[in-house]
Write an enzyme that holds these catalytic residues in place. Structure first.
Site, PDB file in Angstrom:
ATOM      1  N   GLN A  75     -22.948  15.492 -37.513  1.00  0.00           N
ATOM      2  CA  GLN A  75     -23.337  15.449 -35.835  1.00  0.00           C
ATOM      3  C   GLN A  75     -22.235  14.873 -35.402  1.00  0.00           C
ATOM      4  O   GLN A  75     -22.415  16.094 -34.342  1.00  0.00           O
ATOM      5  CB  GLN A  75     -23.796  13.507 -35.572  1.00  0.00           C
ATOM      6  N   LYS A 132     -36.510  17.589 -38.919  1.00  0.00           N
ATOM      7  CA  LYS A 132     -35.945  16.692 -37.426  1.00  0.00           C
ATOM      8  C   LYS A 132     -34.834  17.076 -36.760  1.00  0.00           C
ATOM      9  O   LYS A 132     -34.641  17.405 -35.585  1.00  0.00           O
ATOM     10  CB  LYS A 132     -35.510  15.091 -37.869  1.00  0.00           C
ATOM     11  N   SER A 133     -33.713  17.836 -37.942  1.00  0.00           N
ATOM     12  CA  SER A 133     -32.228  18.226 -37.591  1.00  0.00           C
ATOM     13  C   SER A 133     -32.440  19.149 -35.872  1.00  0.00           C
ATOM     14  O   SER A 133     -31.998  19.283 -35.375  1.00  0.00           O
ATOM     15  CB  SER A 133     -30.930  18.048 -38.579  1.00  0.00           C
ATOM     16  N   ARG A 174     -36.232   5.431 -43.233  1.00  0.00           N
ATOM     17  CA  ARG A 174     -36.024   5.475 -44.544  1.00  0.00           C
ATOM     18  C   ARG A 174     -35.809   4.567 -45.813  1.00  0.00           C
ATOM     19  O   ARG A 174     -36.365   4.805 -46.852  1.00  0.00           O
ATOM     20  CB  ARG A 174     -34.617   6.850 -45.186  1.00  0.00           C
ATOM     21  N   ARG A 196     -24.408   1.073 -33.816  1.00  0.00           N
ATOM     22  CA  ARG A 196     -23.729   2.182 -35.102  1.00  0.00           C
ATOM     23  C   ARG A 196     -22.253   2.898 -34.395  1.00  0.00           C
ATOM     24  O   ARG A 196     -22.021   2.712 -33.212  1.00  0.00           O
ATOM     25  CB  ARG A 196     -24.776   3.599 -35.136  1.00  0.00           C
ATOM     26  N   ASP A 199     -28.977  12.176 -46.302  1.00  0.00           N
ATOM     27  CA  ASP A 199     -30.348  11.124 -45.831  1.00  0.00           C
ATOM     28  C   ASP A 199     -31.889  10.864 -47.228  1.00  0.00           C
ATOM     29  O   ASP A 199     -32.147  10.128 -46.982  1.00  0.00           O
ATOM     30  CB  ASP A 199     -30.669  12.284 -44.801  1.00  0.00           C
TER      31      ASP A 199
END
Length: 429
Positions: free
Chosen positions: A169, A22-23, A388, A122, A315
């Site tokens: 990030q 994904k990253s 997750r 967030r 994660d």
């Protein structure tokens, strides 16, 4: 609201390939769009988070063709993006929003980023504050802490920034802004976070230096389009690693997984717990280390988890909690406060769910203590809208004393659209 019930398995066996990382998928779209010339991407993860990034760049005039196997991105160069005519919707993707904030801050146009109800809760000040120090003009709710974020593009100047958290990030947002900034942009962290951005910046020809002390980006150099092969996502593979470890009689081969050392905390932790994991056919693909991972069922023991391994497995902690729940003895997790500001508060969510299936859990401010149980009980648990959390509790159900039902499982599509077919493929009944 969709629920899914998983029954105990008699083994996890066979061979699978998990979807692309994904990253890396996010970053391939971003850098390919602002590079000169064509970039091709194979193995792109077509999950909802990555599609949000893809759609954002299409909304800024980038032509991206997708034949189902390969993406072809017609790069616009550093200054070729067009002002979007509408709000850019990041969905549930914190990566999309935070990295796009860094990329959009130096553009010569106005833009607005928003997302779903979870993303709008967030914290965003962690990227807004350092970007503002570079000269960015960013407005958001609660003083820039929450989305929507309105960005008025400006010329930026490089800064030296020491992040209080090891966050890829935050680092990547500043690196993207640094591609446009005057002078050098330097970012240091308390622990090294995942380095996919550094590797991909170098692959595209950016003026970059990085090492244990941090990363330096020098602005102004154009990027050149590249061919990218995205390896399998170790965060997705982690669910099946744990499944094969905790279900007796299991042997599973997971092919083509990215094993970047800034992401292999999950392997180090599971190995320290007594897990049998073997890396086979190690190679490098598009600047990223890749291997096949052979996993055999093992008797796990509780350990203490803290320090530099935490950001390398941040994660994967929900499914690590599942491994801890069936391990012998106590597992202690500390220095993982970042889990409280993910898609949900993952410490509280996993504590709640594990207690619901008979596991003794004690929360701390920055982690938890988990007492291994002889067997997880049957029950119904919540996803809390977090992909997750949902997948971790479904893995728990494979070794439970009865069926486990997880509510609101649609969120799994954000990162792992093929999770259910793969689960049915390898779980022996």
């Amino acid at each position: 609201m969709q629920s899914y019930t998983v029954r105990p398995a008699k083994g996890i066996r066979g061979e699978i390939t998990v979807p692309g990382d994904k990253s890396i998928s996010h970053r391939s779209i971003m850098l390919g769009s602002i590079a000169r010339g064509e970039t091709t991407v194979r193995g792109f993860l077509r999950g909802e988070d990555n599609i949000a990034t893809l759609n954002a760049f299409r909304a800024m005039g980038v032509v991206i063709d997708d034949d189902g196997e390969t993406l072809r991105i017609a790069g616009k160069g550093l200054r070729g993006l067009a002002e979007p005519t509408d709000v850019l919707d990041c969905g549930n993707s914190g990566t999309s929003m935070r990295l796009l904030t860094g990329l959009l801050a130096p553009q010569r146009f106005y833009s607005v980023l928003s997302g779903d109800q979870y993303l709008r809760r967030r914290p965003m000040r962690r990227v807004v504050e350092p970007l503002s120090r570079m000269g960015a003009c960013i407005h958001g709710r609660e003083g820039g802490e929450k989305a929507p974020l309105a960005i008025v593009g400006r010329d930026l100047k490089g800064i030296s920034y020491t992040s209080s958290v090891a966050s890829a990030q935050v680092k990547s947002a500043l690196m993207l802004a640094g591609l446009y900034a005057e002078g050098e942009t330097r970012v240091t962290e308390p622990h090294l976070s995942r380095d996919h951005s550094e590797r991909m910046f170098r692959h595209f020809g950016a003026d970059i230096e990085n090492g244990p002390a941090g990363v330096v980006v020098r602005g102004g150099r154009e990027l050149e389009g590249r061919d990218i092969i995205v390896p399998g996502d170790i965060s997705s593979a982690a669910f099946f690693m744990v499944a094969a470890l905790i279900v007796p009689g299991s042997e599973l081969l997971i092919r083509g997984v990215g094993v970047n050392p800034t992401r292999t905390g999950i392997i180090d932790i599971l190995t320290a717990m007594g897990g049998s994991l073997e890396l086979l056919d190690q190679r490098e693909v598009s600047g990223e280390p890749v291997a096949d991972i052979l996993v055999r069922s093992s008797r796990l023991k509780g350990i203490e988890i803290a320090g530099e391994v935490v950001p390398r497995a941040i994660d994967e902690f929900p499914v690590i909690c599942v491994a801890a729940a069936v391990a012998e003895g106590r597992t202690v997790v500390r220095e993982a406060r970042e889990l409280r500001v993910k898609e949900t508060d993952r410490i509280a969510a996993m504590a709640t769910n594990l207690r619901a299936v008979g596991v003794t859990v004690t929360e701390s401010e920055d982690g938890m203590d988990i007492e291994g149980a002889e067997q997880i009980a049957a029950g119904t648990v919540e996803s809390f809208g977090d992909h997750r959390i949902a997948m971790s509790m479904l893995i728990a159900g494979l070794t439970a004393g009865g069926d486990i039902t997880v509510t609101d499982t649609e969120c799994i599509g954000t990162s792992f659209p093929t999770f259910f077919p793969l689960l049915e493929k390898v779980a022996a009944r």
